[in-house]
Design a protein around this motif. Structure first.
Motif, PDB file in Angstrom:
ATOM      1  N   VAL B 446     -47.286 -17.070 -22.655  1.00  0.00           N
ATOM      2  CA  VAL B 446     -48.075 -18.131 -22.028  1.00  0.00           C
ATOM      3  C   VAL B 446     -49.570 -17.802 -22.033  1.00  0.00           C
ATOM      4  CG1 VAL B 446     -48.312 -19.558 -19.960  1.00  0.00           C
ATOM      5  CG2 VAL B 446     -46.078 -18.578 -20.537  1.00  0.00           C
ATOM      6  N   ALA B 447     -50.365 -18.760 -22.482  1.00  0.00           N
ATOM      7  CA  ALA B 447     -51.830 -18.693 -22.435  1.00  0.00           C
ATOM      8  C   ALA B 447     -52.322 -19.430 -21.193  1.00  0.00           C
ATOM      9  CB  ALA B 447     -52.423 -19.314 -23.698  1.00  0.00           C
ATOM     10  N   SER B 448     -53.594 -19.248 -20.860  1.00  0.00           N
ATOM     11  CA  SER B 448     -54.133 -19.800 -19.609  1.00  0.00           C
ATOM     12  C   SER B 448     -55.094 -20.959 -19.851  1.00  0.00           C
ATOM     13  CB  SER B 448     -54.868 -18.696 -18.835  1.00  0.00           C
ATOM     14  OG  SER B 448     -55.553 -19.230 -17.717  1.00  0.00           O
ATOM     15  N   TYR B 449     -54.977 -21.961 -18.999  1.00  0.00           N
ATOM     16  CA  TYR B 449     -55.830 -23.153 -18.997  1.00  0.00           C
ATOM     17  C   TYR B 449     -56.565 -23.203 -17.660  1.00  0.00           C
ATOM     18  CZ  TYR B 449     -56.779 -28.240 -19.542  1.00  0.00           C
ATOM     19  OH  TYR B 449     -57.355 -29.482 -19.669  1.00  0.00           O
ATOM     20  N   THR B 450     -57.795 -23.645 -17.682  1.00  0.00           N
ATOM     21  CA  THR B 450     -58.610 -23.651 -16.466  1.00  0.00           C
ATOM     22  C   THR B 450     -58.605 -25.033 -15.829  1.00  0.00           C
ATOM     23  OG1 THR B 450     -60.020 -21.923 -17.385  1.00  0.00           O
ATOM     24  CG2 THR B 450     -60.889 -23.157 -15.507  1.00  0.00           C
ATOM     25  N   THR B 451     -58.108 -25.094 -14.595  1.00  0.00           N
ATOM     26  CA  THR B 451     -58.056 -26.375 -13.892  1.00  0.00           C
ATOM     27  C   THR B 451     -59.006 -26.427 -12.697  1.00  0.00           C
ATOM     28  OG1 THR B 451     -56.196 -25.546 -12.591  1.00  0.00           O
ATOM     29  CG2 THR B 451     -55.677 -26.887 -14.529  1.00  0.00           C
ATOM     30  N   LYS B 452     -59.612 -25.291 -12.348  1.00  0.00           N
ATOM     31  CA  LYS B 452     -60.492 -25.278 -11.188  1.00  0.00           C
ATOM     32  C   LYS B 452     -61.533 -24.189 -11.357  1.00  0.00           C
ATOM     33  CE  LYS B 452     -61.121 -27.153  -7.069  1.00  0.00           C
ATOM     34  NZ  LYS B 452     -61.192 -28.602  -6.853  1.00  0.00           N
ATOM     35  N   ASP B 474     -61.361 -18.849 -21.514  1.00  0.00           N
ATOM     36  CA  ASP B 474     -61.875 -18.027 -22.616  1.00  0.00           C
ATOM     37  C   ASP B 474     -61.310 -16.608 -22.585  1.00  0.00           C
ATOM     38  OD1 ASP B 474     -63.287 -17.051 -20.490  1.00  0.00           O
ATOM     39  OD2 ASP B 474     -65.283 -17.544 -21.275  1.00  0.00           O
ATOM     40  N   PHE B 475     -60.836 -16.142 -21.417  1.00  0.00           N
ATOM     41  CA  PHE B 475     -60.262 -14.796 -21.351  1.00  0.00           C
ATOM     42  C   PHE B 475     -58.859 -14.715 -21.929  1.00  0.00           C
ATOM     43  CE2 PHE B 475     -59.376 -16.715 -17.114  1.00  0.00           C
ATOM     44  CZ  PHE B 475     -57.991 -16.724 -17.164  1.00  0.00           C
ATOM     45  N   SER B 476     -58.238 -15.832 -22.203  1.00  0.00           N
ATOM     46  CA  SER B 476     -56.842 -15.823 -22.653  1.00  0.00           C
ATOM     47  C   SER B 476     -56.747 -15.216 -24.062  1.00  0.00           C
ATOM     48  CB  SER B 476     -56.317 -17.265 -22.660  1.00  0.00           C
ATOM     49  OG  SER B 476     -54.921 -17.300 -22.753  1.00  0.00           O
ATOM     50  N   SER B 477     -55.836 -14.263 -24.242  1.00  0.00           N
ATOM     51  CA  SER B 477     -55.756 -13.511 -25.504  1.00  0.00           C
ATOM     52  C   SER B 477     -55.210 -14.349 -26.655  1.00  0.00           C
ATOM     53  CB  SER B 477     -54.850 -12.292 -25.326  1.00  0.00           C
ATOM     54  OG  SER B 477     -55.437 -11.354 -24.476  1.00  0.00           O
ATOM     55  N   GLU B 478     -55.742 -14.081 -27.841  1.00  0.00           N
ATOM     56  CA  GLU B 478     -55.336 -14.812 -29.034  1.00  0.00           C
ATOM     57  C   GLU B 478     -54.177 -14.128 -29.771  1.00  0.00           C
ATOM     58  OE1 GLU B 478     -58.331 -13.480 -28.613  1.00  0.00           O
ATOM     59  OE2 GLU B 478     -59.905 -14.981 -28.769  1.00  0.00           O
ATOM     60  N   LYS B 487     -47.657 -16.754 -31.852  1.00  0.00           N
ATOM     61  CA  LYS B 487     -47.761 -16.518 -30.417  1.00  0.00           C
ATOM     62  C   LYS B 487     -49.192 -16.848 -30.042  1.00  0.00           C
ATOM     63  CE  LYS B 487     -43.744 -14.745 -29.015  1.00  0.00           C
ATOM     64  NZ  LYS B 487     -42.948 -15.162 -27.855  1.00  0.00           N
ATOM     65  N   PRO B 488     -49.493 -17.348 -28.856  1.00  0.00           N
ATOM     66  CA  PRO B 488     -48.573 -17.634 -27.760  1.00  0.00           C
ATOM     67  C   PRO B 488     -47.738 -18.871 -28.042  1.00  0.00           C
ATOM     68  CG  PRO B 488     -50.762 -18.424 -27.223  1.00  0.00           C
ATOM     69  CD  PRO B 488     -50.883 -17.696 -28.531  1.00  0.00           C
ATOM     70  N   ASP B 489     -46.820 -19.174 -27.115  1.00  0.00           N
ATOM     71  CA  ASP B 489     -45.967 -20.341 -27.285  1.00  0.00           C
ATOM     72  C   ASP B 489     -46.575 -21.579 -26.642  1.00  0.00           C
ATOM     73  OD1 ASP B 489     -43.489 -19.191 -28.576  1.00  0.00           O
ATOM     74  OD2 ASP B 489     -43.675 -17.868 -26.858  1.00  0.00           O
ATOM     75  N   ALA B 490     -47.122 -21.423 -25.441  1.00  0.00           N
ATOM     76  CA  ALA B 490     -47.594 -22.590 -24.689  1.00  0.00           C
ATOM     77  C   ALA B 490     -48.728 -22.182 -23.762  1.00  0.00           C
ATOM     78  CB  ALA B 490     -46.446 -23.182 -23.873  1.00  0.00           C
ATOM     79  N   THR B 491     -49.397 -23.194 -23.220  1.00  0.00           N
ATOM     80  CA  THR B 491     -50.520 -22.980 -22.308  1.00  0.00           C
ATOM     81  C   THR B 491     -50.216 -23.665 -20.978  1.00  0.00           C
ATOM     82  OG1 THR B 491     -52.080 -22.883 -24.154  1.00  0.00           O
ATOM     83  CG2 THR B 491     -52.993 -23.403 -21.993  1.00  0.00           C
ATOM     84  N   ALA B 492     -50.589 -22.990 -19.880  1.00  0.00           N
ATOM     85  CA  ALA B 492     -50.351 -23.544 -18.542  1.00  0.00           C
ATOM     86  C   ALA B 492     -51.529 -23.172 -17.647  1.00  0.00           C
ATOM     87  CB  ALA B 492     -49.044 -22.992 -17.973  1.00  0.00           C
ATOM     88  N   PRO B 493     -51.677 -23.863 -16.512  1.00  0.00           N
ATOM     89  CA  PRO B 493     -52.804 -23.550 -15.610  1.00  0.00           C
ATOM     90  C   PRO B 493     -52.777 -22.098 -15.147  1.00  0.00           C
ATOM     91  CG  PRO B 493     -51.825 -25.659 -15.030  1.00  0.00           C
ATOM     92  CD  PRO B 493     -50.911 -25.037 -16.049  1.00  0.00           C
ATOM     93  N   GLY B 494     -53.944 -21.410 -15.294  1.00  0.00           N
ATOM     94  CA  GLY B 494     -54.035 -20.009 -14.887  1.00  0.00           C
ATOM     95  C   GLY B 494     -55.325 -19.666 -14.165  1.00  0.00           C
ATOM     96  N   ALA B 495     -56.221 -20.619 -14.029  1.00  0.00           N
ATOM     97  CA  ALA B 495     -57.492 -20.329 -13.343  1.00  0.00           C
ATOM     98  C   ALA B 495     -58.035 -21.620 -12.720  1.00  0.00           C
ATOM     99  CB  ALA B 495     -58.528 -19.799 -14.343  1.00  0.00           C
ATOM    100  N   MET B 496     -58.535 -21.481 -11.531  1.00  0.00           N
ATOM    101  CA  MET B 496     -58.263 -20.514 -10.480  1.00  0.00           C
ATOM    102  C   MET B 496     -57.039 -21.006  -9.703  1.00  0.00           C
ATOM    103  SD  MET B 496     -60.679 -18.184 -10.566  1.00  0.00           S
ATOM    104  CE  MET B 496     -60.661 -17.453  -8.901  1.00  0.00           C
ATOM    105  N   ILE B 497     -56.186 -20.098  -9.336  1.00  0.00           N
ATOM    106  CA  ILE B 497     -54.927 -20.473  -8.705  1.00  0.00           C
ATOM    107  C   ILE B 497     -54.851 -19.872  -7.308  1.00  0.00           C
ATOM    108  CG2 ILE B 497     -52.420 -20.367  -8.889  1.00  0.00           C
ATOM    109  CD1 ILE B 497     -53.676 -22.007 -11.120  1.00  0.00           C
TER     110      ILE B 497
END
Lengths: 92, 581
Positions: B446-452, B474-478, B487-497
């Motif tokens: 899973v990669a990270s998406y910024t929602t906040k 931008d910190f999410s690894s390639e 890889k990765p497979d998918a992206t989901a909210p990861g910042a800020m949680i």
């Protein structure tokens, strides 16, 4: 000790071992088949539960001498040193 | 009473309560952590933040109906009757009392960004009957977000007889769960995103039960933890999803490492693993060089000044059909001899350079993937030197025999745990930065998406983070992986949680958003979002296997502005959209 059966980090770690009887090497053991019944007792002496040793890859904490004996077994394919991972959350 | 110690909003609520009773609190209750009801004999209560001396003793206030939740620390939370505010403010070690406020933050923004609320409303699913397993830093077993739903904790750090998967640590259930703590706080936060209960900051699968493995983070013990969770869930006849918000770069980055192989072997119908992609998107920790036959290439890397780097390691991999010779040159210009592959001999050679201790290890091919690995270890020049010599180092690679193109991939690791050692120059490569266990073939990575990016902290101060809103973090690894697998497979909210705060952990005040809740960011946070989603899938179909999960995600992920099905090494197949799941 069959050094062709151990990975680079484990080769390096062996250089740092001071007491060859101390169990300080946390490893993954890759087996090419089930260990023979005679070797299950040997594995128990190394601290590996019989149930765990039925898996193709199992973990163990070994001494350098124990590692040497293990790598000499024909059913042992390869041994890798465990690595420390990191948590990947952050407080920006 | 010391009214000057009370924040204005809290003082106003207190004065209205004194003047009008419970009725006077109505206008404040929506904005503050006030618990008040008319026609109830109990006095109205408040959840507050207490700024105080770090070592202030406040436990004696319990007799005055003031429950301070932490025994020490400069910022604590407390639950008290409003009439006891006076006693708390009179304490000389207490400097400021602030109301807890209901904020609209990440875990109420993040689910909406992927249309999760509509999905849950439509399906009614909460993860009931599913086990969410987490291998992490532990869990605050007393946190109300998990009340009654923690089935077991295998604390690998406590001394004990262990479990069948490993004769170490202690297995805890029932009242004994309290013996295990989470002093880091990461595991509590992660578990809360996957399965916490809260009106505002609730997790994705609040009906799921939880098994926590508190790990020392050795990947062998993490593997034991994965096996433990699936075994216990199987004994309970439950499907399970295991969350691994962790990683590193010691492996071959191709999924053939031991932990990835164990995950692949243990996964199956009703047994799913989700892994973090990693947070090194901004870090130059990977270099790639294509070495010509008989020629050399010299990737450069910089060790920073400041004394923080006690050791550094270069982890290199290349085809087993090629043979490279390896050397290192220090910032002072001192170089080791080239070292050839030496299978079966003693391939670890130590070198005492005038400005560093170096060890180079060059064994024969790894039989699992057939490739060559080499290690270069750097240490201070002597015991008095605080760190590895700062400056630009050169990794010297010479092509002794090439049959597969001479491509060498190298990852830099160091003692800081924060990628202080970085490559420079043309060999830097912004790819292949997903390490084990995110490399596992069956795991959902899973990669990270910024929602906040903006929030107001518990002290009322506005905060802002320098990330692009509604975009990949931008910190999410390639990816992809070494060898080209996606890889990765998918992206989901990861910042800020915002998610549960472990009461045993230290936290910066600006990260606290409400009593018992804090902010964190990372692919660590994106991963349990997907783990929670998988728990919902498993509630619907307990026999769903990794391929089924990935097919569901592939059909419901998309990179914004690009055609469905497009793969990108940063996004995978894109951001999850729960609308049609």
């Amino acid at each position: 000790m069959d050094r062709t059966k151990i990975d680079a980090p484990l080769v390096a770690a062996l250089d740092d071992v001071k007491d060859p009887e101390e169990r300080g090497l946390l490893v993954f053991v890759h087996a090419s088949g089930s260990p023979p019944a005679d070797d299950l007792r040997f594995l128990e002496e190394l601290g590996v539960a019989a149930q765990a040793a039925t898996k193709p890859i199992f973990t163990a904490t070994l001494s350098a001498n124990g590692l040497g004996q293990l790598t000499d077994r024909p059913w042992v394919r390869y041994v890798r040193l465990s690595s420390k991972l990191r948590l990947v959350g952050r407080s920006p | 009473m010391k009214p000057e110690k009370l924040a204005p909003g809290l003082l106003g609520a207190f004065e209205d309560f004194q003047r009008e009773g419970v009725t006077g609190l109505a206008r404040h209750a929506r904005a503050m952590g006030l618990v008040a009801a008319e026609n109830v004999p109990k006095p109205p209560r408040a959840i507050v933040f207490v700024h105080c001396d770090h070592g202030a003793r406040l436990d004696h206030l319990a007799s005055l109906d003031v429950r301070v939740n932490q025994p020490q620390g400069g910022l604590r939370t407390a639950y008290l009757s409003l009439s006891s505010l006076s006693a708390l403010s009179d304490e000389p070690g207490v400097h400021r009392i602030l109301p807890s406020r209901y904020l609209r933050l990440s875990m109420d923004v993040a689910p909406g960004a992927v249309h999760l609320p509509a999905f849950r409303t439509r399906t009614g699913m909460t993860g009931r009957g599913v086990v969410v397993g987490v291998v992490d830093s532990g869990i605050d077993t007393a946190h109300p977000a998990f009340a009654g739903r923690i089935l077991r904790v295998w604390d690998q750090v406590l001394p004990g007889a262990g479990v069948p998967e490993g004769g170490y640590g202690m297995e805890l259930t029932g009242a004994a769960l309290a013996s295990s703590t989470d002093t880091h706080g990461h595991g509590t936060h992660v578990a809360g995103i996957a399965a916490g209960v809260h009106a505002t900051y609730g997790g994705v699968a609040p009906g799921a039960d939880i098994i926590m493995v508190k790990s020392d983070l050795q990947d062998a013990h993490i593997a034991d933890g994965v096996r433990y969770i699936f075994r216990v869930a199987g004994e309970l006849h439950r499907p399970a999803v295991v969350n691994l918000s962790l990683g590193a770069h010691w492996d071959a980055h191709d999924g053939t490492d031991s932990l990835s192989q164990i995950i692949d072997a243990e996964s199956g119908p009703g047994k799913i693993v989700c892994c973090a992609a990693g947070n090194e998107g901004n870090d130059n920790l990977h270099a790639r060089a294509t070495v010509p036959a008989g020629g050399t290439r010299t990737p450069r890397f910089r060790v920073p000044a400041g004394g923080a780097v006690r050791w550094a390691v270069l982890n290199g991999w290349y085809s087993g059909q090629d043979r490279m010779e390896v050397s290192i040159q220090s910032p002072g210009g001192f170089a080791t001899p080239y070292q050839a592959v030496s299978p079966g001999a003693a391939p670890a050679v130590a070198h005492a350079l005038p400005d560093a201790q170096v060890r180079i290890t060059t064994p024969g091919p790894d039989p699992i993937n057939g490739d060559h690995q080499f290690l270069v270890e750097l240490q201070p020049r002597n015991q008095l030197a605080p760190s590895v010599t700062a400056g630009v180092w050169r990794l010297r690679l010479r092509g002794a025999h090439l049959a597969a193109g001479g491509v060498v991939d190298v990852w830099a690791l160091d003692s800081t745990g924060d990628s202080a050692v970085q490559f420079t120059g043309s060999s830097v490569s912004d790819s292949l930065k997903i390490g084990s266990p995110g490399t596992s073939r069956s795991a959902v990575t899973v990669a990270s998406y910024t929602t906040k990016v903006s929030w107001t902290d518990a002290g009322g101060t506005p905060r802002h983070l320098g990330l692009l809103l509604n975009d990949i973090s931008d910190f999410s690894s390639e990816g992809p992986l070494r060898g080209g697998r996606r890889k990765p497979d998918a992206t989901a909210p990861g910042a800020m949680i915002a998610a549960p705060l472990s009461s045993a952990s230290a936290v910066r005040p600006e990260m606290v958003v409400a009593a018992g809740y804090r902010l964190m960011a990372g692919t660590s946070m994106a991963t349990p979002f997907v783990s929670g989603l998988v728990a919902l899938f498993l509630e619907r179909n307990p026999h769903l296997d990794p391929a089924g999960v990935k097919a569901l995600l592939a059909a419901n992920c998309r990179i914004p502005g690009r055609p469905a099905g497009t793969f990108d090494p940063k996004w995978g197949l894109g951001l999850i959209d729960a609308t049609a799941l």
